[in-house]
Design a protein around this motif. Sequence first.
Motif, PDB file in Angstrom:
ATOM      1  N   LEU A  75       0.665  -1.331   0.034  1.00 53.50           N
ATOM      2  CA  LEU A  75       0.107   0.145  -0.085  1.00 53.50           C
ATOM      3  C   LEU A  75       0.909   1.258   0.045  1.00 53.50           C
ATOM      4  O   LEU A  75       0.522   2.322  -0.604  1.00 53.50           O
ATOM      5  N   ALA A  76       2.061   1.298   0.570  1.00 51.39           N
ATOM      6  CA  ALA A  76       2.920   2.559   0.706  1.00 51.39           C
ATOM      7  C   ALA A  76       3.591   2.769  -0.755  1.00 51.39           C
ATOM      8  O   ALA A  76       3.471   3.743  -1.148  1.00 51.39           O
ATOM      9  N   LEU A  77       3.614   1.538  -1.316  1.00 45.22           N
ATOM     10  CA  LEU A  77       4.210   1.503  -2.749  1.00 45.22           C
ATOM     11  C   LEU A  77       3.157   2.204  -3.851  1.00 45.22           C
ATOM     12  O   LEU A  77       3.688   3.105  -4.760  1.00 45.22           O
ATOM     13  N   LEU A  78       1.984   1.618  -3.552  1.00 45.95           N
ATOM     14  CA  LEU A  78       0.904   2.242  -4.298  1.00 45.95           C
ATOM     15  C   LEU A  78       0.669   3.582  -4.327  1.00 45.95           C
ATOM     16  O   LEU A  78       0.068   4.471  -4.982  1.00 45.95           O
ATOM     17  N   ASP A  79       0.862   4.015  -2.712  1.00 41.68           N
ATOM     18  CA  ASP A  79       0.619   5.453  -2.477  1.00 41.68           C
ATOM     19  C   ASP A  79       1.849   6.321  -3.293  1.00 41.68           C
ATOM     20  O   ASP A  79       1.161   7.391  -3.764  1.00 41.68           O
ATOM     21  N   GLU A  80       3.054   5.958  -3.294  1.00 36.09           N
ATOM     22  CA  GLU A  80       4.009   6.521  -4.276  1.00 36.09           C
ATOM     23  C   GLU A  80       3.740   6.635  -5.715  1.00 36.09           C
ATOM     24  O   GLU A  80       4.027   7.299  -6.186  1.00 36.09           O
ATOM     25  N   LEU A  81       2.897   5.561  -6.114  1.00 33.94           N
ATOM     26  CA  LEU A  81       2.569   5.499  -7.508  1.00 33.94           C
ATOM     27  C   LEU A  81       1.248   6.437  -7.685  1.00 33.94           C
ATOM     28  O   LEU A  81       1.004   6.458  -8.952  1.00 33.94           O
ATOM     29  N   GLY A  82       0.935   6.792  -6.523  1.00 31.82           N
ATOM     30  CA  GLY A  82      -0.350   7.596  -7.133  1.00 31.82           C
ATOM     31  C   GLY A  82      -1.753   6.662  -7.075  1.00 31.82           C
ATOM     32  O   GLY A  82      -2.720   7.098  -7.785  1.00 31.82           O
ATOM     33  N   LEU A  83      -1.542   5.453  -6.517  1.00 39.17           N
ATOM     34  CA  LEU A  83      -2.552   4.501  -6.744  1.00 39.17           C
ATOM     35  C   LEU A  83      -3.476   4.058  -5.358  1.00 39.17           C
ATOM     36  O   LEU A  83      -4.598   3.346  -5.576  1.00 39.17           O
TER      37      LEU A  83
END
Length: 454
Positions: A75-83
């Motif tokens: 979820l943190a990576l998805l946050d970085e990717l704007g997703l």
Amino acid sequence: MPTGEGERWAVVGGGMLGITLALRLAESGRRVVLFEASDRLGGLAEPWRLPIPGEADVVWDRHYHVTLSTDAALLALLDELGLRADVRWAPTRTGMVADGRLLPVSGVRDFLKLPHLSPVAKARLGATLLAGSRIKDWHKLENMTAEAWLTTWSGASTFRAFWIPLLRAKLGDAWHETNAAFVWATIQRLASARSTGGLQERFGYVPGGYATVLERATSKLAECGVDLVLGAPVREIHPTSAGLEVRSGERSETVDGVAVTTDAHVAAAMCGSLTPSETEQLLALRYQGVVCASVVLARPIGPYYLTYLFDDAPFTAVVEMSTLVASSELHGRSLVYLPKYVSEGDPMFDEDDAVIEESFLAALDGKYPAFDRSDVLAFRVSRARRVFPIATLGYSHHIPPFDTSTPGLHLVMSAQICNGTLNVNETIELGERAARHLLAQSSPVPSGPPAVSP
């Protein structure tokens, strides 16, 4: 970081692990080239196309993936990717097929109604699941077999009737050697899929599947200056006076550091400078592979996202993705995965697709009253020989470390996930941990362009 900034790095393998590692190295000021054998990024998370004659193709993940609300790293990576804000959450249900009957097993009440277990067996099964969900430290569990731990908690009869079919489906004959921490990890993940009320499973997905995630990740890597080399399987990595030379086909690059994220056997083949004991340690790891069929149907065949199979079948389980994913994502069709977990040398990897299709569809015929062969619109088979290593006794003591005897050469692979279930979240967690380790070791080096030979 001030130390190591400007170092030249190669990351071998463009799955979610390699993507995470390349991204963190590049963000720290390293100059990174990412080698991927396939012509696209993603690895086991790669999307693919399921063509339907006369209709729009269905494009979704090659293997089934879901997101849990507790998947912090993902979820943190998805946050970085704007997703992250785009993730769609939905309740799901789990079922099982036993003695020709399709039954729900999504909650305690469902377990209490199972017809093939006695009241005592049901109570002990519930106690096992509760105990597994409450254990926090897996270290003791990895020193006992799954059979010993499950028999202690569930009893011998429940172990034979309930647990052996599940273990055999996932691990084949290797279930005899598997440690109890593997079962614990599975119970933990299933428990975390429950909603805050503890009554219902809740999974999530990104609209568009991992095709969307990988598209954003590719853009992010480009923003950070990562050089993507696709369709380029690395053949050899060896030390030179200028650093480490990475050879892929006709392309060669000399870098200061290399992180190999392939499976252990592939890593052993390409890293010829490892000591005999290091190579032996890599080759000693035994893997389970998967043959997984993606089936597009005109209509759903069941109400459950995941159905365990206690009756004989040529596949391990039935995963109906369309119970989770919005119908519009699949053009109003149903998408079902039929995975079969087998050892890496199983002859099924060499079977013709048509043979697998006939075998799998015939089995669906006998288990799902709602299934009709005329509803099959597309059928495609994926094969992966090494998906996850067998978690044998004391597994954490047998995995290779990040660092090798060759300066600058590092191994970062899914086999280093101790007693997990090998999902995308665990893979990203490993990439983040490995990146911190590698960056902490970095030291200043002369800055200059990478040495490239065409």
